[in-house]
Write a protein that holds these residues in place. Structure first.
Motif, PDB file in Angstrom:
ATOM      1  N   PRO A 185       0.828  -1.210   0.000  1.00 29.13           N
ATOM      2  CA  PRO A 185       0.000   0.000   0.000  1.00 29.13           C
ATOM      3  C   PRO A 185       0.861   1.257   0.000  1.00 29.13           C
ATOM      4  CG  PRO A 185      -0.041  -1.087   2.148  1.00 29.13           C
ATOM      5  CD  PRO A 185       0.664  -2.018   1.221  1.00 29.13           C
ATOM      6  N   LEU A 186       0.370   2.284  -0.645  1.00 30.98           N
ATOM      7  CA  LEU A 186       1.115   3.539  -0.767  1.00 30.98           C
ATOM      8  C   LEU A 186       1.129   4.259   0.575  1.00 30.98           C
ATOM      9  CD1 LEU A 186       2.515   5.334  -2.900  1.00 30.98           C
ATOM     10  CD2 LEU A 186       0.330   6.507  -3.193  1.00 30.98           C
ATOM     11  N   THR A 187       2.319   4.663   1.014  1.00 33.03           N
ATOM     12  CA  THR A 187       2.458   5.449   2.242  1.00 33.03           C
ATOM     13  C   THR A 187       3.180   6.741   1.912  1.00 33.03           C
ATOM     14  OG1 THR A 187       4.534   4.318   2.789  1.00 33.03           O
ATOM     15  CG2 THR A 187       2.500   3.402   3.725  1.00 33.03           C
ATOM     16  N   PHE A 188       3.042   7.707   2.823  1.00 42.08           N
ATOM     17  CA  PHE A 188       3.634   9.024   2.582  1.00 42.08           C
ATOM     18  C   PHE A 188       4.638   9.357   3.668  1.00 42.08           C
ATOM     19  CE2 PHE A 188      -0.588   8.929   0.729  1.00 42.08           C
ATOM     20  CZ  PHE A 188      -0.288   9.251  -0.582  1.00 42.08           C
ATOM     21  N   PRO A 189       5.724  10.051   3.321  1.00 41.90           N
ATOM     22  CA  PRO A 189       6.075  10.539   1.981  1.00 41.90           C
ATOM     23  C   PRO A 189       6.492   9.392   1.059  1.00 41.90           C
ATOM     24  CG  PRO A 189       7.865  10.981   3.492  1.00 41.90           C
ATOM     25  CD  PRO A 189       6.756  10.429   4.323  1.00 41.90           C
ATOM     26  N   LEU A 196       6.098   7.910  -9.555  1.00 38.06           N
ATOM     27  CA  LEU A 196       5.998   7.708 -11.002  1.00 38.06           C
ATOM     28  C   LEU A 196       5.122   6.501 -11.340  1.00 38.06           C
ATOM     29  CD1 LEU A 196       9.685   8.478 -12.069  1.00 38.06           C
ATOM     30  CD2 LEU A 196       7.643   9.817 -12.612  1.00 38.06           C
ATOM     31  N   GLN A 197       5.210   5.442 -10.542  1.00 40.05           N
ATOM     32  CA  GLN A 197       4.328   4.296 -10.769  1.00 40.05           C
ATOM     33  C   GLN A 197       2.866   4.701 -10.618  1.00 40.05           C
ATOM     34  OE1 GLN A 197       5.348   0.699  -8.535  1.00 40.05           O
ATOM     35  NE2 GLN A 197       7.469   1.375  -8.506  1.00 40.05           N
ATOM     36  N   ASN A 198       2.615   5.468  -9.573  1.00 41.04           N
ATOM     37  CA  ASN A 198       1.237   5.905  -9.332  1.00 41.04           C
ATOM     38  C   ASN A 198       0.732   6.773 -10.477  1.00 41.04           C
ATOM     39  OD1 ASN A 198      -0.750   8.032  -8.245  1.00 41.04           O
ATOM     40  ND2 ASN A 198      -0.813   6.461  -6.661  1.00 41.04           N
ATOM     41  N   LEU A 199       1.575   7.696 -10.929  1.00 42.75           N
ATOM     42  CA  LEU A 199       1.152   8.590 -12.013  1.00 42.75           C
ATOM     43  C   LEU A 199       0.971   7.820 -13.319  1.00 42.75           C
ATOM     44  CD1 LEU A 199       3.478  11.668 -11.369  1.00 42.75           C
ATOM     45  CD2 LEU A 199       1.101  11.364 -10.670  1.00 42.75           C
ATOM     46  N   GLN A 313       1.937  15.742  -2.635  1.00 39.93           N
ATOM     47  CA  GLN A 313       1.934  14.367  -3.133  1.00 39.93           C
ATOM     48  C   GLN A 313       0.785  13.548  -2.555  1.00 39.93           C
ATOM     49  OE1 GLN A 313       4.776  11.471  -0.990  1.00 39.93           O
ATOM     50  NE2 GLN A 313       6.059  13.193  -1.535  1.00 39.93           N
ATOM     51  N   GLU A 314       0.392  13.801  -1.328  1.00 38.64           N
ATOM     52  CA  GLU A 314      -0.709  13.025  -0.763  1.00 38.64           C
ATOM     53  C   GLU A 314      -2.016  13.342  -1.489  1.00 38.64           C
ATOM     54  OE1 GLU A 314      -0.825  13.001   3.430  1.00 38.64           O
ATOM     55  OE2 GLU A 314      -2.570  11.682   3.548  1.00 38.64           O
ATOM     56  N   PHE A 315      -2.221  14.614  -1.827  1.00 39.20           N
ATOM     57  CA  PHE A 315      -3.425  14.987  -2.569  1.00 39.20           C
ATOM     58  C   PHE A 315      -3.421  14.352  -3.960  1.00 39.20           C
ATOM     59  CE2 PHE A 315      -5.509  17.689  -5.707  1.00 39.20           C
ATOM     60  CZ  PHE A 315      -6.786  17.798  -5.160  1.00 39.20           C
ATOM     61  N   VAL A 316      -2.290  14.455  -4.653  1.00 42.57           N
ATOM     62  CA  VAL A 316      -2.223  13.962  -6.032  1.00 42.57           C
ATOM     63  C   VAL A 316      -2.303  12.437  -6.082  1.00 42.57           C
ATOM     64  CG1 VAL A 316      -0.764  13.795  -8.085  1.00 42.57           C
ATOM     65  CG2 VAL A 316      -0.919  15.953  -6.842  1.00 42.57           C
TER      66      VAL A 316
END
Length: 371
Positions: A185-189, A196-199, A313-316
């Motif tokens: 799962p994606l975590t921040f930061p 780039l994978q997410n985008l 980045q969390e918003f995007v």
């Protein structure tokens, strides 16, 4: 009065039959086959492959056919199918400098080593409906050229790098682990590899809107299109059992490198910085938007002020996934009878209390006026 809808398995089966009938449409018209879709609607197929995280044009065509052309639904189907596939490792990084190029343009250098290739593009068309297509007109035959040998075409950023005018790519050890948002799962930061994978599998429309916003001043990004290239690259896989790499095949990719001016800092001289985009298939608009957003998301590492959503980045990253977004938005169609009844009772109670307070206040005003 609100009346709960009654239904069950029979209603659902009938709904599926209605969907299948509507999907097929007029049966006197020949049905679309997957080859027709993958060959003639390749831009849609490319988008579904990218957002569905699975490079398979035939499956993407099946998803488009099954979803009646709903590309987000088709990407959803691809993601679901992807989870059933066995995974036996990661391929080696592709080298886009060795791409068999079909299209390559740069807005920064007119004369490039390797030349500019317009290739297949909507650019320079007049955006007028072509009624010859409605009459099934034959496509013109383009001129082609045979190349004597494979050519390595350097990227525009390599030319700038030779003069030290652009930041160098962050060096990574060959065996350094690379994140995988399909496994964790994606975590921040989130580091740039994860971003780039997410985008790359983010919704094209969402990224386009964010990229557009950066050009209008929200993030102050108005770069040069250093290079956009489309073509085929070879994918290799290292076989540990054999001790050497073997080719898996070729895939079509679209790549974009944006060049942004950077005024420098106390430790870094003025130079150009990079925004990067790469997607499977043909997706020029997507990679350009991706590169714009990628550069904006680097604001923190470059010491820039963060004052717009595109730099957050969390918003995007949290909102770019259209499959997740669709699930959360469309779950509102599912029964919420109990929740709604609860809120209905709450609203009735609050309205009653509000009315009682209002009547009490009016009576108090009348009493004060009578004194």
């Amino acid at each position: 009065m609100y009346v709960a809808v009654k239904g069950g398995e029979k209603a659902i089966r009938n709904a599926h039959k209605l969907m299948a009938r509507d999907r097929r449409g007029d049966t006197s018209i020949p049905s679309l086959n997957l080859k027709q879709i993958s060959e003639q609607l390749y831009l849609s197929v490319s988008r579904v492959m990218a957002e569905g995280s699975l490079y398979d044009a035939e499956l993407a065509a099946l998803g488009i056919k099954q979803s009646r052309g709903d590309l987000i639904e088709a990407a959803f189907l691809m993601r679901a199918y992807r989870t059933t596939l066995p995974r036996f490792g990661y391929s080696k990084p592709i080298d886009t400098a060795k791409m068999l190029i079909r299209r390559r343009i740069s807005a920064t250098y007119k004369d490039l080593p390797g030349g500019q290739l317009l290739g297949p593009t909507f650019d320079y068309t007049q955006r007028l409906l072509d009624f010859k297509l409605a009459a099934d007109g034959e496509a013109p035959t383009p001129e082609t050229q045979e190349f004597e040998k494979e050519e390595v075409v350097p990227r525009v950023t390599d030319l700038l790098n030779d003069e030290g005018l652009i930041e160098e790519d962050e060096p990574r050890a060959p065996d350094a682990p690379v994140g995988d948002i399909t496994r964790e799962p994606l975590t921040f930061p989130a580091d740039r590899d994860l971003r780039l994978q997410n985008l790359a599998r983010g919704d094209e429309g969402f990224l386009l809107a964010l990229g557009y916003s950066t050009q209008r001043g929200f993030g102050r990004t108005h770069p040069f299109a250093g290079e956009i290239r489309l073509g085929e690259v070879e994918v290799d896989f290292f076989m540990e059992e054999l001790g050497f790499e073997v080719p898996l095949g070729t895939m079509t990719v679209t790549e974009c490198q944006m060049i942004n001016q950077f005024k420098g800092s106390a430790s870094t001289p003025p130079q150009f910085t990079r925004g990067y985009g790469l997607v499977p298939g043909q997706g020029e608009r997507k990679v350009m938007a991706m590169a714009l957003v990628d550069r904006s998301l680097r604001a923190e590492e470059l010491g820039e002020e963060i004052d717009s959503p595109t730099q957050d980045q969390e918003f995007v990253l949290s909102h770019s996934d259209n499959v997740q977004a669709t699930g959360f938005v469309e779950h509102l169609k599912l029964p919420h009878y109990v929740d709604f009844q609860s809120e209905l009772e709450l609203i009735r109670k609050e309205r009653k209390e509000w009315q009682e307070k209002r009547e009490a206040a009016e009576q108090e005003l009348v009493a004060e006026a009578a004194q």
